[in-house]
Scaffold this motif. Sequence first.
Motif, PDB file in Angstrom:
ATOM      1  N   PRO A  77       0.729  -1.080   0.055  1.00 37.06           N
ATOM      2  CA  PRO A  77      -0.008  -0.130  -0.112  1.00 37.06           C
ATOM      3  C   PRO A  77       0.803   1.319   0.045  1.00 37.06           C
ATOM      4  CG  PRO A  77      -0.513  -1.578   1.774  1.00 37.06           C
ATOM      5  CD  PRO A  77       0.823  -1.787   1.382  1.00 37.06           C
ATOM      6  N   GLU A  78       0.297   2.331  -0.334  1.00 41.97           N
ATOM      7  CA  GLU A  78       0.860   3.620  -0.171  1.00 41.97           C
ATOM      8  C   GLU A  78       0.241   4.525   0.937  1.00 41.97           C
ATOM      9  OE1 GLU A  78       2.783   5.579  -3.442  1.00 41.97           O
ATOM     10  OE2 GLU A  78       1.737   7.465  -2.837  1.00 41.97           O
ATOM     11  N   TYR A  79       0.872   4.837   2.134  1.00 32.31           N
ATOM     12  CA  TYR A  79       0.296   5.553   3.185  1.00 32.31           C
ATOM     13  C   TYR A  79       0.992   6.833   3.073  1.00 32.31           C
ATOM     14  CZ  TYR A  79      -1.733   1.304   4.614  1.00 32.31           C
ATOM     15  OH  TYR A  79      -2.465   0.071   4.920  1.00 32.31           O
ATOM     16  N   PRO A 117      -6.046   3.999  -3.717  1.00 33.72           N
ATOM     17  CA  PRO A 117      -7.170   4.512  -4.260  1.00 33.72           C
ATOM     18  C   PRO A 117      -7.065   5.694  -4.823  1.00 33.72           C
ATOM     19  CG  PRO A 117      -7.658   4.369  -1.737  1.00 33.72           C
ATOM     20  CD  PRO A 117      -6.249   3.744  -2.148  1.00 33.72           C
ATOM     21  N   GLY A 118      -5.850   6.468  -4.621  1.00 32.15           N
ATOM     22  CA  GLY A 118      -5.564   7.626  -5.173  1.00 32.15           C
ATOM     23  C   GLY A 118      -5.247   7.415  -6.697  1.00 32.15           C
ATOM     24  N   GLY A 119      -5.002   8.534  -7.503  1.00 37.57           N
ATOM     25  CA  GLY A 119      -4.793   8.636  -8.791  1.00 37.57           C
ATOM     26  C   GLY A 119      -3.508   7.865  -9.107  1.00 37.57           C
ATOM     27  N   PHE A 120      -2.158   7.850  -8.286  1.00 34.55           N
ATOM     28  CA  PHE A 120      -0.897   7.603  -8.728  1.00 34.55           C
ATOM     29  C   PHE A 120      -0.576   6.262  -8.145  1.00 34.55           C
ATOM     30  CE2 PHE A 120      -0.854  12.258  -8.330  1.00 34.55           C
ATOM     31  CZ  PHE A 120      -0.350  12.504  -9.798  1.00 34.55           C
ATOM     32  N   GLY A 121      -1.630   5.403  -7.871  1.00 37.10           N
ATOM     33  CA  GLY A 121      -1.058   4.156  -7.486  1.00 37.10           C
ATOM     34  C   GLY A 121      -0.130   4.155  -6.305  1.00 37.10           C
ATOM     35  N   THR A 122       0.736   3.303  -6.624  1.00 37.62           N
ATOM     36  CA  THR A 122       1.661   3.222  -5.264  1.00 37.62           C
ATOM     37  C   THR A 122       2.894   3.480  -5.636  1.00 37.62           C
ATOM     38  OG1 THR A 122       1.911   0.820  -5.808  1.00 37.62           O
ATOM     39  CG2 THR A 122       0.332   1.505  -4.050  1.00 37.62           C
ATOM     40  N   ILE A 123       3.193   4.514  -6.622  1.00 39.23           N
ATOM     41  CA  ILE A 123       4.611   4.957  -7.056  1.00 39.23           C
ATOM     42  C   ILE A 123       5.209   5.369  -6.155  1.00 39.23           C
ATOM     43  CG2 ILE A 123       3.972   7.285  -7.794  1.00 39.23           C
ATOM     44  CD1 ILE A 123       5.765   6.650 -10.350  1.00 39.23           C
ATOM     45  N   GLU A 144       8.841  -4.772 -15.479  1.00 38.27           N
ATOM     46  CA  GLU A 144       7.648  -4.151 -15.581  1.00 38.27           C
ATOM     47  C   GLU A 144       7.266  -3.479 -14.256  1.00 38.27           C
ATOM     48  OE1 GLU A 144       5.032  -5.183 -17.855  1.00 38.27           O
ATOM     49  OE2 GLU A 144       6.036  -6.605 -19.107  1.00 38.27           O
ATOM     50  N   LYS A 145       6.231  -2.732 -14.467  1.00 38.38           N
ATOM     51  CA  LYS A 145       5.589  -1.932 -13.248  1.00 38.38           C
ATOM     52  C   LYS A 145       4.000  -2.028 -13.063  1.00 38.38           C
ATOM     53  CE  LYS A 145       8.670   1.961 -13.153  1.00 38.38           C
ATOM     54  NZ  LYS A 145       9.866   1.061 -12.217  1.00 38.38           N
ATOM     55  N   LEU A 146       3.703  -2.423 -11.743  1.00 37.54           N
ATOM     56  CA  LEU A 146       2.253  -2.735 -11.568  1.00 37.54           C
ATOM     57  C   LEU A 146       1.785  -1.853 -10.372  1.00 37.54           C
ATOM     58  CD1 LEU A 146      -0.371  -3.910 -12.619  1.00 37.54           C
ATOM     59  CD2 LEU A 146       0.140  -5.772 -11.123  1.00 37.54           C
ATOM     60  N   MET A 147       1.037  -0.663 -10.734  1.00 40.03           N
ATOM     61  CA  MET A 147       0.577   0.106  -9.759  1.00 40.03           C
ATOM     62  C   MET A 147      -0.985   0.426 -10.060  1.00 40.03           C
ATOM     63  SD  MET A 147       3.592   2.784  -9.678  1.00 40.03           S
ATOM     64  CE  MET A 147       4.339   2.411 -11.275  1.00 40.03           C
ATOM     65  N   VAL A 148      -1.840  -0.147  -9.171  1.00 45.73           N
ATOM     66  CA  VAL A 148      -3.309  -0.042  -9.468  1.00 45.73           C
ATOM     67  C   VAL A 148      -3.554   1.116  -8.849  1.00 45.73           C
ATOM     68  CG1 VAL A 148      -5.345  -0.987  -9.216  1.00 45.73           C
ATOM     69  CG2 VAL A 148      -3.314  -2.527  -9.550  1.00 45.73           C
ATOM     70  N   SER A 149      -4.114   2.192  -9.809  1.00 51.39           N
ATOM     71  CA  SER A 149      -4.841   3.473  -9.150  1.00 51.39           C
ATOM     72  C   SER A 149      -6.014   3.204  -9.052  1.00 51.39           C
ATOM     73  CB  SER A 149      -4.148   4.681  -9.971  1.00 51.39           C
ATOM     74  OG  SER A 149      -4.518   4.513 -11.246  1.00 51.39           O
ATOM     75  N   GLY A 150      -6.799   4.297  -8.298  1.00 49.86           N
ATOM     76  CA  GLY A 150      -8.245   4.232  -8.375  1.00 49.86           C
ATOM     77  C   GLY A 150      -8.996   2.693  -7.866  1.00 49.86           C
ATOM     78  N   ALA A 151      -8.363   2.123  -6.998  1.00 54.40           N
ATOM     79  CA  ALA A 151      -8.550   0.910  -6.549  1.00 54.40           C
ATOM     80  C   ALA A 151      -9.846   0.675  -6.287  1.00 54.40           C
ATOM     81  CB  ALA A 151      -7.684   0.438  -5.466  1.00 54.40           C
TER      82      ALA A 151
END
Length: 181
Positions: A77-79, A117-123, A144-151
Amino acid sequence: MTVRLVGISGSLRRHSYNAGLLRAARAAMPEGAELTIHSIAEVPLYNADVEADGMPLAVTTLKDAVAAADGLLLVTPEYNNGVPGVFKNAIDWMSRPGSDIPRVFGGKPVALIGASPGGFGTILAQNGWLPTLRTLGASLWTGEKLMVSGAGAAFDAGGNLIDEAVRERLARFLAGFVGSI
């Protein structure tokens, strides 16, 4: 030969997007690979006094699983634009004692993914892991990169992945990671 990965979610929430992404990863593993999910829920806050009294079972279980695996999938996650404290705490415990770092992390292929849930995923959280993984001597896979934004739209209320496009990206990501090991 089966490629064996250990996956860890950095969230403790029951219906976490990241725990759901990890479950979806287990289901999307390519042929010839398996993913075992481990939890950080029972890892205590790091305390050198506790360490001196003996390594907690939750920590030794994680350390031994990662050491025995062919690779490690961290689902972060990104907090507050950074790495979650509970997740960093678990990795810090796994680096104790320092003499165990080569056994657990040395040269270990590691991949990072995450949902937010944010727009930048977990960058920012994924970038925040870089110094720690470098210090531990892990081999970060960057194919590869995988950052799911708008979760909130990609997962249901139970934390299950419902977005087929994300599921397809996840499968490609995992195929690439497993193929690199």
